[in-house]
Design a protein around this motif. Structure first.
Motif, PDB file in Angstrom:
ATOM      1  N   THR A  22       0.856  -1.183   0.000  1.00 18.85           N
ATOM      2  CA  THR A  22       0.000   0.000   0.000  1.00 18.85           C
ATOM      3  C   THR A  22       0.890   1.230   0.000  1.00 18.85           C
ATOM      4  O   THR A  22       1.838   1.317   0.782  1.00 18.85           O
ATOM      5  CB  THR A  22      -0.898   0.020   1.250  1.00 18.85           C
ATOM      6  N   ALA A  48      -0.855  -2.418 -10.667  1.00 19.10           N
ATOM      7  CA  ALA A  48      -1.205  -1.290  -9.817  1.00 19.10           C
ATOM      8  C   ALA A  48      -2.726  -1.157  -9.770  1.00 19.10           C
ATOM      9  O   ALA A  48      -3.391  -1.230 -10.808  1.00 19.10           O
ATOM     10  CB  ALA A  48      -0.591  -0.006 -10.350  1.00 19.10           C
ATOM     11  N   TYR A  49      -3.266  -0.978  -8.564  1.00 14.66           N
ATOM     12  CA  TYR A  49      -4.704  -0.809  -8.357  1.00 14.66           C
ATOM     13  C   TYR A  49      -4.952   0.538  -7.696  1.00 14.66           C
ATOM     14  O   TYR A  49      -4.386   0.833  -6.642  1.00 14.66           O
ATOM     15  CB  TYR A  49      -5.236  -1.941  -7.469  1.00 14.66           C
ATOM     16  N   ASN A  50      -5.777   1.362  -8.309  1.00 11.22           N
ATOM     17  CA  ASN A  50      -6.111   2.678  -7.771  1.00 11.22           C
ATOM     18  C   ASN A  50      -7.273   2.517  -6.793  1.00 11.22           C
ATOM     19  O   ASN A  50      -8.412   2.336  -7.197  1.00 11.22           O
ATOM     20  CB  ASN A  50      -6.481   3.633  -8.903  1.00 11.22           C
ATOM     21  N   ASN A  52      -8.442   4.761  -4.695  1.00 13.58           N
ATOM     22  CA  ASN A  52      -8.985   6.061  -4.279  1.00 13.58           C
ATOM     23  C   ASN A  52     -10.495   6.019  -4.217  1.00 13.58           C
ATOM     24  O   ASN A  52     -11.149   5.381  -5.025  1.00 13.58           O
ATOM     25  CB  ASN A  52      -8.596   7.152  -5.281  1.00 13.58           C
ATOM     26  N   ILE A  60      -4.298   8.384 -10.602  1.00 11.21           N
ATOM     27  CA  ILE A  60      -2.893   8.185 -10.266  1.00 11.21           C
ATOM     28  C   ILE A  60      -2.169   8.005 -11.597  1.00 11.21           C
ATOM     29  O   ILE A  60      -2.732   7.473 -12.548  1.00 11.21           O
ATOM     30  CB  ILE A  60      -2.715   6.942  -9.377  1.00 11.21           C
ATOM     31  N   TRP A  62       1.624   6.819 -13.590  1.00 10.53           N
ATOM     32  CA  TRP A  62       2.906   6.133 -13.435  1.00 10.53           C
ATOM     33  C   TRP A  62       3.785   6.451 -14.630  1.00 10.53           C
ATOM     34  O   TRP A  62       3.313   6.797 -15.708  1.00 10.53           O
ATOM     35  CB  TRP A  62       2.730   4.632 -13.245  1.00 10.53           C
ATOM     36  N   PHE A  93       5.298   6.826  -9.234  1.00  6.87           N
ATOM     37  CA  PHE A  93       3.862   7.082  -9.189  1.00  6.87           C
ATOM     38  C   PHE A  93       3.625   8.470  -8.614  1.00  6.87           C
ATOM     39  O   PHE A  93       4.389   8.943  -7.779  1.00  6.87           O
ATOM     40  CB  PHE A  93       3.159   6.050  -8.301  1.00  6.87           C
ATOM     41  N   ALA A 101      -3.459  10.095  -2.863  1.00  4.68           N
ATOM     42  CA  ALA A 101      -3.989   8.883  -3.469  1.00  4.68           C
ATOM     43  C   ALA A 101      -3.610   7.647  -2.672  1.00  4.68           C
ATOM     44  O   ALA A 101      -2.579   7.610  -2.013  1.00  4.68           O
ATOM     45  CB  ALA A 101      -3.470   8.758  -4.899  1.00  4.68           C
ATOM     46  N   ASP A 102      -4.456   6.634  -2.787  1.00  5.12           N
ATOM     47  CA  ASP A 102      -4.257   5.327  -2.159  1.00  5.12           C
ATOM     48  C   ASP A 102      -4.002   4.321  -3.278  1.00  5.12           C
ATOM     49  O   ASP A 102      -4.896   4.009  -4.055  1.00  5.12           O
ATOM     50  CB  ASP A 102      -5.505   4.965  -1.357  1.00  5.12           C
ATOM     51  N   LEU A 103      -2.783   3.837  -3.362  1.00  8.96           N
ATOM     52  CA  LEU A 103      -2.368   2.926  -4.424  1.00  8.96           C
ATOM     53  C   LEU A 103      -2.022   1.575  -3.824  1.00  8.96           C
ATOM     54  O   LEU A 103      -1.393   1.508  -2.761  1.00  8.96           O
ATOM     55  CB  LEU A 103      -1.141   3.508  -5.134  1.00  8.96           C
ATOM     56  N   ARG A 104      -2.409   0.505  -4.481  1.00 10.12           N
ATOM     57  CA  ARG A 104      -2.036  -0.853  -4.093  1.00 10.12           C
ATOM     58  C   ARG A 104      -1.207  -1.456  -5.220  1.00 10.12           C
ATOM     59  O   ARG A 104      -1.585  -1.339  -6.393  1.00 10.12           O
ATOM     60  CB  ARG A 104      -3.255  -1.742  -3.855  1.00 10.12           C
TER      61      ARG A 104
END
Length: 109
Positions: A22, A48-50, A52, A60, A62, A93, A101-104
């Motif tokens: 995360t 990559a999973y957004n 948000n 997001i 990259w 990113f 933003a919250d990126l996984r």
């Protein structure tokens, strides 16, 4: 199909390691991604999973070290994006301008 279900279908090719990281991103400068893989095996998948859900556009981006919202590849809210796997290639990113933003990240080896 939920986004998590889409992520889990990538689990199949992994034979050594499966890691989810995360990352909380800002919009001031690109953040270099550092691997979470610990076994020393080559990465064979990078996604990559957004995640948000509470910002204006929520996008997001990259790219390379000069990534910005105008030069990066977009990752829309709720999207899973496969990023090409190249050894020793730095990936950065950044959040949309003025946002967080919250990126996984999912890595397979």
């Amino acid at each position: 199909m939920s986004e998590i279900a889409k992520l889990l279908r990538f689990q199949g090719p992994a034979t050594k390691e499966f890691k989810i990281s995360t990352i909380d991103l800002g919009s001031s400068s690109g953040e270099l991604f550092s691997t979470s893989l610990t076994l020393g095996c080559a990465r064979i998948g990078f996604f990559a999973y957004n995640n948000n859900n509470n910002s204006s556009s929520g996008e997001i981006y990259w790219g390379d070290s000069s990534v910005s919202p105008s030069t990066g590849f977009p990752i829309p809210v709720g999207a899973v994006v496969e990023i090409p796997v190249v050894q020793d290639l730095d990936v950065y990113f950044i959040a949309a301008s003025g946002e967080y933003a919250d990126l996984r990240i999912l890595e397979l080896s």
